[in-house]
Every structure is written in C-alpha cells, then in structure tokens.
Design a protein around this motif. Sequence first.
Motif, PDB file in Angstrom:
ATOM      1  N   UNK A 111      52.984  28.516  39.844  1.00 57.25           N
ATOM      2  CA  UNK A 111      52.639  27.293  40.557  1.00 57.25           C
ATOM      3  C   UNK A 111      51.484  27.502  41.533  1.00 57.25           C
ATOM      4  N   UNK A 112      51.344  28.709  42.041  1.00 52.57           N
ATOM      5  CA  UNK A 112      50.268  28.986  42.997  1.00 52.57           C
ATOM      6  C   UNK A 112      48.894  28.805  42.388  1.00 52.57           C
ATOM      7  N   UNK A 116      43.953  25.314  41.995  1.00 53.83           N
ATOM      8  CA  UNK A 116      42.546  25.351  41.576  1.00 53.83           C
ATOM      9  C   UNK A 116      41.671  26.140  42.554  1.00 53.83           C
ATOM     10  N   UNK A 117      42.275  27.053  43.286  1.00 56.38           N
ATOM     11  CA  UNK A 117      41.516  27.918  44.183  1.00 56.38           C
ATOM     12  C   UNK A 117      41.173  29.207  43.442  1.00 56.38           C
ATOM     13  N   UNK A 118      40.051  29.831  43.774  1.00 49.83           N
ATOM     14  CA  UNK A 118      39.701  31.098  43.123  1.00 49.83           C
ATOM     15  C   UNK A 118      40.815  32.133  43.315  1.00 49.83           C
ATOM     16  N   UNK A 119      41.087  32.868  42.269  1.00 50.67           N
ATOM     17  CA  UNK A 119      42.129  33.896  42.320  1.00 50.67           C
ATOM     18  C   UNK A 119      41.574  35.193  41.746  1.00 50.67           C
ATOM     19  N   UNK A 120      42.113  36.299  42.197  1.00 49.63           N
ATOM     20  CA  UNK A 120      41.678  37.596  41.698  1.00 49.63           C
ATOM     21  C   UNK A 120      42.291  37.848  40.326  1.00 49.63           C
ATOM     22  N   UNK A 121      41.464  38.393  39.429  1.00 47.21           N
ATOM     23  CA  UNK A 121      41.948  38.698  38.092  1.00 47.21           C
ATOM     24  C   UNK A 121      43.161  39.614  38.130  1.00 47.21           C
ATOM     25  N   UNK A 122      43.114  40.661  38.955  1.00 50.41           N
ATOM     26  CA  UNK A 122      44.208  41.632  38.982  1.00 50.41           C
ATOM     27  C   UNK A 122      45.515  40.986  39.432  1.00 50.41           C
TER      28      UNK A 122
END
Length: 211
Positions: A111-112, A116-122
């Motif tokens: 859900x986080x 639509x906020x940028x997220x780290x791939x890892x």
Amino acid sequence: MSRETLSQQAARRIREEINEGLIAPNSILTERDLAERLGISRTPLRSALSVLEREQVIERMANGALLVRRIAIEQLLDIIQLRLILERAAAVRAAEYGMTAELEAARGRQLRYLRAEPAKFEDFWVDDNDFHRAVAMAARLRLLPELLDEQRAIVRRSTIIRSHDNFADQAREHIAVINAIEARDADAAGAEMEKHFKHMRARTLGWLDKD
C-alpha cells in the motif's frame, strides 16, 4: 550452525556485489584485484570463482579473462514465463487455503507504493520478494520459495530493472492477488497473478526500449 569457508564467503561477496550492481555487467574481473580487495589468497578465490562460473554469474573467456555476464532479454522473458506458470498455480492454491498473516503484512507494505512517491529499487525488491514468498507459503508449496530465489537472483543482475523508482502499478497488481486470495476466489487469484506477469513482461520490454 556451520560457518562459511573463505571460498564461500568470497563467492557470496562477489555475487552480492554483482547482484546489487556494484560490479557492472561485462566487467572484467582479475584474480589479483579481487584477492587484494577481499583479503584472501588465490586458492580460496579460485574456488569461489569456479562456483560463480558454474552458476553462470561469470564466464571465462578464451584468453582466460573473467567476464561478468550480462543478462539477456531472452533470459528475462523466459524467467517471467516460467514464474507465471508456477505462481499462477500457487495463487489458485493459496485461495483454496485462505488468507495468512504474511499476506496481510505484505499487502500493508504494498500500500505504501500507491502514494506515487519515488521509491528505492532495493526497498521495493525486498517487499516484492516478501509478496511472492507469502503467496507461495500460503499455498503450502514449501519448495517454491527456493526456486523463486534462484530465478530472482538472475533477474536482479539485470540493469534494465534498476533505473526506475515508481512501483505503483506493481503494487496494485500484488494487492489484487492478495484481495482475491482473501476472498477465497481461486479463479480470480490465478487470473490476477497471470495478469501481473503479463504486465511484468510488457514493462520489461518497455524498459528495454528506453534503456
């Protein structure tokens, strides 16, 4: 609990650096540099490199040089197709058994990504793994997580998937699978998982065009 040998430690460290993109595909590895950086002698290092060769993480060229293998798009697509078959069946079976605490926790983490906020791939990679593992365990297919780990380790070495920071679409697809499992709707669970992998294939091809 058994302790890792020097060669096992070296193989793990080199593998992790390749998986995490710290050592790029098509890089040439030298025993001298690796031995100095890892602080080990050539004998355990060569044993470690032999393991990585067998795993097809690296390959020895005709001149003896060691090359970090690039993951071909054809290999990625084959893995997606294989996982579609296995994980669609797992989703159907999971829906027959019903919801688990692991699936509920996985849904909360997914859900986080809908913000639509940028997220780290890892970070997403860990949560993505938790989702797929939770489905396999809910299906009571205890050998499946190990098979998935092997395939995901190959995918993780690809540079195609690393340059993105929005995972909202993947999260929505994961949540749809979990919701179908919670509803005990086996047909829907299988269909949603199949849809997820078909979208995954399309995204992979789309990323390749932009790479």
